[in-house]
Design a protein around this motif. Structure first.
Motif, short mmCIF file in Angstrom:
data_model
loop_
_atom_site.label_atom_id
_atom_site.label_comp_id
_atom_site.label_asym_id
_atom_site.label_seq_id
_atom_site.Cartn_x
_atom_site.Cartn_y
_atom_site.Cartn_z
N MET A 1 -33.35 1.38 -44.36
CA MET A 1 -33.64 1.28 -42.95
C MET A 1 -35.15 1.06 -42.72
O MET A 1 -35.53 0.14 -42.03
CB MET A 1 -33.17 2.55 -42.24
N ALA A 2 -35.97 1.89 -43.35
CA ALA A 2 -37.42 1.74 -43.19
C ALA A 2 -37.89 0.44 -43.85
O ALA A 2 -38.83 -0.19 -43.35
CB ALA A 2 -38.14 2.94 -43.79
N GLY A 3 -37.23 0.05 -44.94
CA GLY A 3 -37.60 -1.20 -45.61
C GLY A 3 -37.37 -2.40 -44.71
O GLY A 3 -38.14 -3.36 -44.72
N ASN A 4 -36.28 -2.35 -43.92
CA ASN A 4 -36.00 -3.46 -43.00
C ASN A 4 -37.07 -3.55 -41.91
O ASN A 4 -37.43 -4.65 -41.49
CB ASN A 4 -34.62 -3.30 -42.37
N ARG A 5 -37.56 -2.41 -41.44
CA ARG A 5 -38.60 -2.41 -40.42
C ARG A 5 -39.89 -3.02 -40.97
O ARG A 5 -40.55 -3.81 -40.30
CB ARG A 5 -38.85 -1.00 -39.90
N GLN A 70 -30.95 -3.96 -38.28
CA GLN A 70 -30.11 -4.56 -39.32
C GLN A 70 -30.87 -5.73 -39.94
O GLN A 70 -31.63 -6.41 -39.26
CB GLN A 70 -28.80 -5.09 -38.72
N ALA A 71 -30.62 -5.97 -41.22
CA ALA A 71 -31.37 -6.99 -41.94
C ALA A 71 -30.77 -8.39 -41.80
O ALA A 71 -31.41 -9.36 -42.17
CB ALA A 71 -31.46 -6.63 -43.42
N VAL A 123 -44.37 -16.60 -47.06
CA VAL A 123 -44.09 -15.20 -46.72
C VAL A 123 -42.78 -15.08 -45.96
O VAL A 123 -41.96 -14.18 -46.23
CB VAL A 123 -45.26 -14.57 -45.91
N LEU A 124 -42.52 -15.99 -45.02
CA LEU A 124 -41.27 -15.95 -44.27
C LEU A 124 -40.07 -16.20 -45.17
O LEU A 124 -39.03 -15.56 -45.03
CB LEU A 124 -41.29 -16.97 -43.13
N ALA A 125 -40.21 -17.13 -46.11
CA ALA A 125 -39.11 -17.40 -47.04
C ALA A 125 -38.84 -16.17 -47.91
O ALA A 125 -37.67 -15.76 -48.08
CB ALA A 125 -39.43 -18.61 -47.91
N ALA A 126 -39.88 -15.55 -48.42
CA ALA A 126 -39.70 -14.35 -49.26
C ALA A 126 -39.12 -13.19 -48.45
O ALA A 126 -38.23 -12.48 -48.92
CB ALA A 126 -41.04 -13.95 -49.88
N THR A 127 -39.61 -13.02 -47.22
CA THR A 127 -39.11 -11.96 -46.35
C THR A 127 -37.62 -12.14 -46.08
O THR A 127 -36.84 -11.18 -46.16
CB THR A 127 -39.88 -11.95 -45.01
N GLY A 128 -37.22 -13.36 -45.79
CA GLY A 128 -35.81 -13.63 -45.53
C GLY A 128 -34.94 -13.39 -46.74
O GLY A 128 -33.84 -12.84 -46.64
N LEU A 129 -35.42 -13.79 -47.91
CA LEU A 129 -34.63 -13.58 -49.13
C LEU A 129 -34.49 -12.10 -49.46
O LEU A 129 -33.42 -11.64 -49.87
CB LEU A 129 -35.27 -14.34 -50.30
N ILE A 130 -35.56 -11.33 -49.27
CA ILE A 130 -35.49 -9.89 -49.51
C ILE A 130 -34.54 -9.23 -48.51
O ILE A 130 -33.74 -8.36 -48.86
CB ILE A 130 -36.89 -9.25 -49.47
N ALA A 131 -34.61 -9.65 -47.24
CA ALA A 131 -33.72 -9.10 -46.21
C ALA A 131 -32.27 -9.44 -46.52
O ALA A 131 -31.37 -8.62 -46.32
CB ALA A 131 -34.12 -9.62 -44.83
N ALA A 132 -32.04 -10.66 -47.01
CA ALA A 132 -30.67 -11.04 -47.38
C ALA A 132 -30.16 -10.18 -48.52
O ALA A 132 -28.99 -9.75 -48.53
CB ALA A 132 -30.63 -12.52 -47.76
N ASN A 134 -31.14 -7.12 -49.17
CA ASN A 134 -30.91 -5.79 -48.59
C ASN A 134 -29.58 -5.75 -47.83
O ASN A 134 -28.83 -4.78 -47.91
CB ASN A 134 -32.04 -5.40 -47.65
N ALA A 135 -29.29 -6.81 -47.07
CA ALA A 135 -28.03 -6.86 -46.32
C ALA A 135 -26.84 -6.91 -47.25
O ALA A 135 -25.82 -6.26 -47.02
CB ALA A 135 -28.04 -8.07 -45.39
N GLN A 136 -26.97 -7.67 -48.33
CA GLN A 136 -25.88 -7.79 -49.31
C GLN A 136 -25.65 -6.46 -50.01
O GLN A 136 -24.53 -6.06 -50.26
CB GLN A 136 -26.21 -8.89 -50.33
N ARG A 137 -26.73 -5.77 -50.34
CA ARG A 137 -26.64 -4.48 -51.02
C ARG A 137 -26.04 -3.41 -50.11
O ARG A 137 -25.37 -2.50 -50.58
CB ARG A 137 -28.03 -4.04 -51.47
N GLY A 138 -26.31 -3.53 -48.80
CA GLY A 138 -25.82 -2.54 -47.84
C GLY A 138 -24.33 -2.63 -47.57
O GLY A 138 -23.73 -1.71 -47.01
N ARG A 139 -23.69 -3.72 -47.96
CA ARG A 139 -22.24 -3.88 -47.69
C ARG A 139 -21.38 -3.10 -48.62
O ARG A 139 -21.48 -2.69 -49.62
CB ARG A 139 -21.86 -5.34 -47.76
#
Length: 139
Positions: A1-5, A70-71, A123-132, A134-139
């Motif tokens: 949660m904090a990582g997504n913020r 949510q990521a 940075v935006l590409a890396a941020t999006g990939l990390i968020a993706a 995180n979202a995949q791991r959260g499922r």
């Protein structure tokens, strides 16, 4: 949660930084050395508008991520980052050497705006990939 913020704030800051990069010049050159009627080596208006649209979308996705906690929305910043980085890489690799071929004495070199925009896109590409991830791991 904090990582997504943290990721969302990183995405928002990168999008704003990219917007600042759009206002900066993207090439150092001597206009007096360019051939008459030739194109200016700075990033043209159409590409600046494409980058601005992508950065605005990335900023909106970062804000949406902060509100929803949510990521998933932030994962799409990878696409906007790839678009901005792709435009700038094409500009740096193709356009500038082409300008030197037309007018070797012009000595065209990338300016701060090109590097700021390229960094924001990466940075935006890396941020999006990390968020993706995180979202995949959260499922």
């Amino acid at each position: 949660m904090a990582g997504n913020r943290v990721l969302a704030w990183a995405g928002a800051i990168a999008a704003v930084g990219g917007g600042v990069g759009l206002a900066l010049p993207t090439a150092h050159y001597l206009p007096s050395h360019l051939p008459l009627g030739g194109t200016e080596p700075d990033l043209d208006l159409g590409l600046r508008l494409a980058c601005a649209g992508a950065l605005a979308l990335a900023f909106a996705l970062a804000i949406l991520t902060l509100r929803r906690r949510q990521a998933e929305p932030l994962a799409f910043t990878a696409l906007t980052g790839i678009a901005v980085a792709g435009i700038l890489l094409r500009y740096l690799v193709i356009t500038l050497p082409g300008a030197n071929r037309l007018a070797p004495s012009a000595d065209v070199q990338p300016a701060a705006g090109a590097w700021v925009l390229l960094t924001a896109g990466l940075v935006l590409a890396a941020t999006g990939l990390i968020a993706a991830a995180n979202a995949q791991r959260g499922r």
